[in-house]
Write an enzyme that holds these catalytic residues in place. Sequence first.
Site, PDB file in Angstrom:
ATOM      1  N   SER A 132       1.196  55.095  -4.876  1.00 41.75           N
ATOM      2  CA  SER A 132       1.976  54.133  -5.408  1.00 41.75           C
ATOM      3  C   SER A 132       1.736  52.852  -4.856  1.00 41.75           C
ATOM      4  O   SER A 132       1.498  52.575  -3.866  1.00 41.75           O
ATOM      5  CB  SER A 132       3.471  54.612  -5.116  1.00 41.75           C
ATOM      6  OG  SER A 132       4.324  53.590  -5.516  1.00 41.75           O
ATOM      7  N   TYR A 145       9.773  56.950   0.716  1.00 38.73           N
ATOM      8  CA  TYR A 145       8.906  57.188  -0.089  1.00 38.73           C
ATOM      9  C   TYR A 145       7.911  56.033   0.333  1.00 38.73           C
ATOM     10  O   TYR A 145       6.594  56.766   0.040  1.00 38.73           O
ATOM     11  CB  TYR A 145       9.764  56.749  -1.384  1.00 38.73           C
ATOM     12  CG  TYR A 145       8.725  56.812  -2.660  1.00 38.73           C
ATOM     13  CD1 TYR A 145       8.376  57.899  -3.123  1.00 38.73           C
ATOM     14  CD2 TYR A 145       8.067  55.825  -3.208  1.00 38.73           C
ATOM     15  CE1 TYR A 145       7.574  58.354  -4.343  1.00 38.73           C
ATOM     16  CE2 TYR A 145       7.193  55.768  -4.509  1.00 38.73           C
ATOM     17  CZ  TYR A 145       7.026  56.952  -4.805  1.00 38.73           C
ATOM     18  OH  TYR A 145       6.253  57.395  -5.944  1.00 38.73           O
TER      19      TYR A 145
END
Length: 182
Positions: A132, A145
């Site tokens: 990501s 995350y």
Amino acid sequence: MFKTILITGCSTGIGRALAQAFQHSGQQVLATARRPGDLLDLQETGIRIYALDVNSADSIAALMAQLDADGLVVDVLINNAGYGAMGPLAELPQAELRLQFETNVFALMAVTQAVVPGMVRRGRGRIINIGSVSGVLPTPFSGAYCATKAAVHALSDALRIELAPLGIEVMVVQPGAIESQF
């Protein structure tokens, strides 16, 4: 060249879209989810579906045994399954932080380690890890995350170097915001 693609986390979002796109391009897709019932509509289009809880060593072993019994080899692994624990890091429960790393980092490596021996035997393969942009540009309230995705990027870089001499390519994809149920 690559024909059989195993994708983790196909219930929604990126995994589901990848399964559909690869199947549409003529590849044999093996779509996985904790609840394979969530994938029945994919099965109706010719995608093979399998149960896989990436956080369970037994589930990973059962999947590998089932693929072997079905006469299937994994040419491409797409590690897409993920979990997002959101909230301020200073208040995030330890159990949530651990589950974040278990799912996004340790499970990714467990699935990778399960498919690599077959790729080594065949002298070829490709592993694609879904990272990501958050692993490069951390944001508030998603620090756990972001940290797991940074770990995925580092692991992918090391795997790329380690596995290249064995004919296995390793890539990491770093998407930005994606409209999905995740």
